[in-house]
Motif scaffolding. Structure first.
Motif, PDB file in Angstrom:
ATOM      1  N   ASN A  65     -13.400 -33.521 -39.955  1.00 61.56           N
ATOM      2  CA  ASN A  65     -14.180 -34.762 -39.950  1.00 61.56           C
ATOM      3  C   ASN A  65     -14.767 -35.057 -38.583  1.00 61.56           C
ATOM      4  O   ASN A  65     -15.866 -35.581 -38.475  1.00 61.56           O
ATOM      5  CB  ASN A  65     -13.331 -35.938 -40.414  1.00 61.56           C
ATOM      6  CG  ASN A  65     -13.267 -36.022 -41.913  1.00 61.56           C
ATOM      7  OD1 ASN A  65     -13.970 -35.309 -42.617  1.00 61.56           O
ATOM      8  ND2 ASN A  65     -12.409 -36.892 -42.409  1.00 61.56           N
ATOM      9  N   ARG A  66     -14.029 -34.742 -37.541  1.00 60.23           N
ATOM     10  CA  ARG A  66     -14.528 -34.970 -36.188  1.00 60.23           C
ATOM     11  C   ARG A  66     -15.741 -34.086 -35.922  1.00 60.23           C
ATOM     12  O   ARG A  66     -16.704 -34.517 -35.300  1.00 60.23           O
ATOM     13  CB  ARG A  66     -13.426 -34.683 -35.169  1.00 60.23           C
ATOM     14  CG  ARG A  66     -13.671 -35.351 -33.838  1.00 60.23           C
ATOM     15  CD  ARG A  66     -12.520 -35.194 -32.862  1.00 60.23           C
ATOM     16  NE  ARG A  66     -11.220 -35.460 -33.451  1.00 60.23           N
ATOM     17  CZ  ARG A  66     -10.180 -34.626 -33.376  1.00 60.23           C
ATOM     18  NH1 ARG A  66     -10.277 -33.492 -32.726  1.00 60.23           N
ATOM     19  NH2 ARG A  66      -9.027 -34.937 -33.942  1.00 60.23           N
ATOM     20  N   ARG A  67     -15.704 -32.836 -36.403  1.00 59.14           N
ATOM     21  CA  ARG A  67     -16.833 -31.927 -36.220  1.00 59.14           C
ATOM     22  C   ARG A  67     -18.022 -32.345 -37.066  1.00 59.14           C
ATOM     23  O   ARG A  67     -19.155 -32.306 -36.625  1.00 59.14           O
ATOM     24  CB  ARG A  67     -16.438 -30.501 -36.591  1.00 59.14           C
ATOM     25  CG  ARG A  67     -15.699 -29.763 -35.522  1.00 59.14           C
ATOM     26  CD  ARG A  67     -15.618 -28.276 -35.830  1.00 59.14           C
ATOM     27  NE  ARG A  67     -15.180 -27.951 -37.158  1.00 59.14           N
ATOM     28  CZ  ARG A  67     -13.931 -27.744 -37.533  1.00 59.14           C
ATOM     29  NH1 ARG A  67     -12.976 -27.849 -36.650  1.00 59.14           N
ATOM     30  NH2 ARG A  67     -13.624 -27.435 -38.771  1.00 59.14           N
ATOM     31  N   GLY A  73     -18.456 -35.339 -38.757  1.00 61.30           N
ATOM     32  CA  GLY A  73     -18.772 -36.763 -38.830  1.00 61.30           C
ATOM     33  C   GLY A  73     -18.226 -37.328 -40.123  1.00 61.30           C
ATOM     34  O   GLY A  73     -17.783 -36.604 -41.012  1.00 61.30           O
ATOM     35  N   MET A 120      -8.678 -33.896 -40.215  1.00 64.24           N
ATOM     36  CA  MET A 120      -9.183 -34.762 -39.149  1.00 64.24           C
ATOM     37  C   MET A 120     -10.089 -33.989 -38.198  1.00 64.24           C
ATOM     38  O   MET A 120     -11.120 -34.501 -37.754  1.00 64.24           O
ATOM     39  CB  MET A 120      -8.030 -35.421 -38.402  1.00 64.24           C
ATOM     40  CG  MET A 120      -7.327 -36.487 -39.229  1.00 64.24           C
ATOM     41  SD  MET A 120      -6.061 -37.398 -38.344  1.00 64.24           S
ATOM     42  CE  MET A 120      -4.661 -36.299 -38.529  1.00 64.24           C
ATOM     43  N   ARG A 121      -9.721 -32.760 -37.879  1.00 64.39           N
ATOM     44  CA  ARG A 121     -10.579 -31.933 -37.022  1.00 64.39           C
ATOM     45  C   ARG A 121     -11.918 -31.671 -37.694  1.00 64.39           C
ATOM     46  O   ARG A 121     -12.968 -31.722 -37.057  1.00 64.39           O
ATOM     47  CB  ARG A 121      -9.900 -30.606 -36.711  1.00 64.39           C
ATOM     48  CG  ARG A 121      -8.822 -30.705 -35.683  1.00 64.39           C
ATOM     49  CD  ARG A 121      -8.246 -29.349 -35.383  1.00 64.39           C
ATOM     50  NE  ARG A 121      -7.127 -29.469 -34.473  1.00 64.39           N
ATOM     51  CZ  ARG A 121      -6.126 -28.627 -34.419  1.00 64.39           C
ATOM     52  NH1 ARG A 121      -6.091 -27.567 -35.215  1.00 64.39           N
ATOM     53  NH2 ARG A 121      -5.141 -28.806 -33.567  1.00 64.39           N
TER      54      ARG A 121
END
Length: 187
Positions: free
Chosen positions: A72-74, A76, A69-70
């Motif tokens: 993907n957050r970085r 996109g 998740m981290r």
């Protein structure tokens, strides 16, 4: 080996449920469970003998999901282009500020001497190495490097609206590194 399989195998369905609840995507959840099982099997010898295999597996899965998740957050979200995705979903229109910045860069670029402008364009825009740019311009590689440094410095000064005073004769010059701008390139 048989003991390990007897402890791990019954945990696969609960691990899948937990992963799907965390990431809300079946394919990603299955990938996380597979990564979890791979880590558990390859690191089985590191597990505490008196520890609960179930909590150990869920801890591994949870940590993998948080890392995913981290990441993907970085980065996109992942969008595959093969699925017929409309370009409007991945493109963003240029803002007026972007257009003004582009115009300022182009104007400042045109004020550079031709020898510096050509080196800057070859190395920073066309992505040539210093040696390739030296061959194209038929000049030594050291000349490419010095012209590029001077071009970046002048361009930065023009973009910031500053001009550096002339250094005294014999003084050591410490030039600032061109920021994370459009023409930053280290070869």
């Amino acid at each position: 080996m048989k003991d390990m399989m007897l402890l791990i195998e019954p945990q696969i369905p609960p691990l899948r449920r937990y992963a799907r609840a965390l990431v809300k995507d079946h394919a990603t959840a299955d990938d996380l469970v597979q990564d979890c099982l791979e880590r558990a099997i390859t690191r089985w010898h590191q597990r505490r003998e008196d520890g609960d295999a179930r909590t150990w597996l869920f801890t591994i899965l949870h940590n993998l999901a948080v890392s995913h998740m981290r990441q993907n957050r970085r980065r996109g979200g992942h969008v595959t282009l093969d699925d017929g995705v409309d370009e409007a979903m991945i493109a963003r229109p240029a803002t007026q500020e972007d257009a003004l910045h582009h115009a300022d860069v182009m104007q400042a670029l045109q004020t550079l001497p031709e020898e510096q402008r050509s080196v800057l364009l070859l190395v920073s825009v066309e992505d040539l190495t210093y040696a390739e740019a030296a061959r194209v311009l038929d000049i030594p590689i050291g000349t490419v490097m010095s012209r590029l440094a001077r071009a970046r410095e002048k361009l930065l000064q023009k973009m910031e609206g500053t001009s550096a005073p002339a250094p005294p004769k014999g003084a050591t010059i410490h030039r600032p590194v061109f920021g994370a701008g459009i023409f930053r390139r280290v070869k």
